[in-house]
Enzyme design. Sequence first.
Site, mmCIF file in Angstrom:
data_model
loop_
_atom_site.group_PDB
_atom_site.id
_atom_site.type_symbol
_atom_site.label_atom_id
_atom_site.label_comp_id
_atom_site.label_asym_id
_atom_site.label_seq_id
_atom_site.Cartn_x
_atom_site.Cartn_y
_atom_site.Cartn_z
ATOM 1 N N LYS A 1 -25.318 45.624 -3.656
ATOM 2 C CA LYS A 1 -24.825 46.173 -2.389
ATOM 3 C C LYS A 1 -24.124 47.519 -2.622
ATOM 4 O O LYS A 1 -24.647 48.378 -3.328
ATOM 5 C CB LYS A 1 -23.944 45.145 -1.670
ATOM 6 N N ARG B 1 -24.173 50.834 15.794
ATOM 7 C CA ARG B 1 -24.786 51.924 15.021
ATOM 8 C C ARG B 1 -26.094 51.487 14.374
ATOM 9 O O ARG B 1 -27.016 52.287 14.229
ATOM 10 C CB ARG B 1 -23.804 52.427 13.975
ATOM 11 N N ASP B 2 -26.186 50.206 13.987
ATOM 12 C CA ASP B 2 -27.463 49.722 13.459
ATOM 13 C C ASP B 2 -28.564 49.841 14.503
ATOM 14 O O ASP B 2 -29.672 50.302 14.212
ATOM 15 C CB ASP B 2 -27.336 48.254 13.038
ATOM 16 N N ARG C 1 -29.080 42.354 13.853
ATOM 17 C CA ARG C 1 -28.687 41.608 12.650
ATOM 18 C C ARG C 1 -28.188 40.219 13.065
ATOM 19 O O ARG C 1 -27.270 39.664 12.465
ATOM 20 C CB ARG C 1 -27.592 42.356 11.877
ATOM 21 N N ASP D 1 -18.980 50.813 5.053
ATOM 22 C CA ASP D 1 -17.836 50.015 5.489
ATOM 23 C C ASP D 1 -16.857 49.715 4.368
ATOM 24 O O ASP D 1 -15.748 49.238 4.623
ATOM 25 C CB ASP D 1 -18.318 48.693 6.100
ATOM 26 N N ARG E 1 -22.854 37.836 13.550
ATOM 27 C CA ARG E 1 -23.051 39.042 14.346
ATOM 28 C C ARG E 1 -23.764 38.642 15.640
ATOM 29 O O ARG E 1 -24.975 38.499 15.659
ATOM 30 C CB ARG E 1 -23.868 40.086 13.583
ATOM 31 N N GLY F 1 -31.508 48.091 8.453
ATOM 32 C CA GLY F 1 -31.810 49.477 8.799
ATOM 33 C C GLY F 1 -32.853 50.102 7.898
ATOM 34 O O GLY F 1 -33.421 51.148 8.231
ATOM 35 N N TRP G 1 -20.333 55.336 7.620
ATOM 36 C CA TRP G 1 -21.477 54.435 7.436
ATOM 37 C C TRP G 1 -21.163 53.359 6.400
ATOM 38 O O TRP G 1 -21.572 52.204 6.541
ATOM 39 C CB TRP G 1 -22.694 55.261 7.016
#
Length: 808
Positions: A631, A363-364, A347, A488, A357, A705, A486
């Site tokens: 989102k 985890r991604d 990302r 956030d 980032r 993802g 997962w």
Amino acid sequence: MEYGYFDDEAREYVITRPDTPQSWSNYLGSTEYGAIITNNAGGYGFYQSGARGRFMRLLFNRVPMDQPGRYLYLRDRQSGDYWSASWQPVGKPLEQYQTTCRHGTAYTIIQSHYAGIASQTTYFVPLGQKFEYWHTKITNESDRPRQLSLFTFCEFTNQWITTQDQVNLQYSLFIVRGGMSDGLLRIAIHDNLPSNDAAVNLSDTPFKCWMTLVGAPLAGYDTSREAFIGPYRAYHNPLVVENGQCTNSDAFGDNSCGSLQTDLTLQPGESRELLVMLGIGEARTVGKSTLQEFGSLARAETELQKLKEHWHAMLGSLVVETPDQDLNHTINVWGLYNCLITFAWSRAASLVYNGERDGLGFRDSVQDLLGVTAAIPEQARQRLELLLTGQVSNGGAIPIIKPFDHHPGRETAPAPEEFRSDDCLWFFNAVPAYVNETGDVSFYYKLLPYADQGEATVFGHLRRALEFNLERTGVHGLPCGLAADWNDCLRLGYFGESLFVAFQLRMGLTVYAEIAERLDKHGEAAWAVEHRKRLDASIQACAWDGDWFIWAIGEDGTVYGTHEYEEGQVYLNTQLWAVISGASTPEEATRCMQTVHERLATPYGLMLSAPPFVKTKVDVMRAVVFIPGIKENAGIFNHTQGWGVMAECMLGDGDLAYEYYRASMPAAYNDRAELRQSEPYVQGQTTYSIYSPRAGNTRTSWLTGAAAWAYFSATQYVLGLRPELDGLRIDPCIPHTWPGFKATRRFRGKTIEIEVKNPEGVCYGVKSLTLNGQPLRGKLVPADRLEENNVVEVVMGVPGSSTLPQTH
């Protein structure tokens, strides 16, 4: 409305209208020298890091969203009229200006026709190199001689660290200089400092770029942006182009650019080919040697063919022919290409990700492996090993891994309150995916260090991942949510309990037990099964609300996601993972998925939750900061859509699974691209749901993802081509209207031609399977019976037992 079409034979998406709803982009290069380019030649370039290695500037969050870029301006010296070889930035009227853009695999071709002059520019980065080509062909299509001037333009950053370049202007405006050196533009930052290649991303290091033109004599240059653009002007009307002559400006502070001018005279029908070469390094050495080796039209064409062959070979790991052309576009080219780009850049760099980032999100990136393991197994293994060394010795993980600055055994572990609960549980998806694809059981015995201290085998890393969650369990027997699961946005308190992570943990225990049995570690298998029994009891005791599973239980005992909870009653993830993990009873699985269909399904995908959060306190659910329908606040988070497809396939409903798949499949929107707005060839992070007045709009494309899970769910669950340690399982779950499909799968160095027939019009069930004319029992094509080239025939029929894991 259509803005382009898929050309699968060329493995390209062809944009025929340049006024796309948003800038539609592509990626060039590698994780060493990377670049983004759009259909209007906008974009930027970066070395190793989009945050700390950005050498070409992009001005983010503007209209349009892709400027500046890699521009070529053309000027008619007789009339004074000028235009750009891409529609933007000059933006001539479209009734006079025709253009197409062909986005390919790590290259982009922009063609234009204006005022009797045709241009074609191919942008790409040669394999393994730290420079790019702009291979340009200019043709006089008019019936008279034409005198033209061509000007290149790109805007260099003043500091490769983006926050310094964009924010700390009192420093960065005074450290750059540019000029001409032996026919090459030379851009230098911190030119007084000695070179230190080992510290290329540090603040007090010299950064250098170069640019040159091959194929025509230079008529001038500019390295000062202010001199080229001029005061009170912009990219659409630069002063130098309007006047028709570069000023030979040398940047000395302020801002630098790369502009080279050449003057051409073309007879009717005559063409001229030119090369623009732009790279990083010292112009006097690196630039000069690169020009000497690569500076010819023939070499550029050779490098382009090598690039295409490289990428097309990766795309050849699976080729399908289904009744849905949109799915064919997705599987055969763009779905996998999207996965490969996301694998490369996580990302870190896009038209939206602006350096916040810097590195690989842990985890991604673990999940991203699911989309590429079949295509690039060796690179997947290398990445998997890197990520395993991002696990700390207590079983948690460092949130960001920086490949360019990662030191296993010497990293600092996160503070206890910073650990996320789901990080290392994704290994139970990714590690078996690699082993099942390659058959490399020895990988479980590979010894790898933890990030902070100590080491363990890969199998030991998996055990530690489970222990991390088992050791952090709440009062109801479910894993603690810690800083975040997962989602956030979910704020449970450190000791609040996450049902989503409980389902992940359950699947992890199941997978670990299966691996342990394979390795003859029966005691380890028994340990995992015993913990799974206890977890099952805890889930059944507190997580079922009658028609769906709850979200979570807060540290204060509040249960989220019940009939009584007004906002966010139904949470998508816990319904889907109840099925995927095998935690639900058959009755619960059926009912919770009915609830998903009734409460969360929309024409554009599955909402993450509903109803939206409006009054919930922000310290409980941070999704309330987002406006409804976007989102995590009842939006369509595309990362989760593949899970919905998988869950319905596990229940045997191919019709509903594919309805969900098409709802979020980018290619399905190609003929209504104005609705989705984002590129119709790649995934986006989030789509606005029915709670938004702009339902269907999609944002944050490419790096998401959603790419891996969409490809994984389509190939391994809809088409049912699932690698296992003993071979390739073929277990499709398709729409009942499909008469079948064909696929060519590369598996462990062998080629398998597969034809699936569906004469009875079922969604699920295999009646017969043959390998090279020999009937097989069950659905598995054994790896040890494969020849170099194989033919498999599958006939679907009356469904057998569901693939839903039976644990009760």
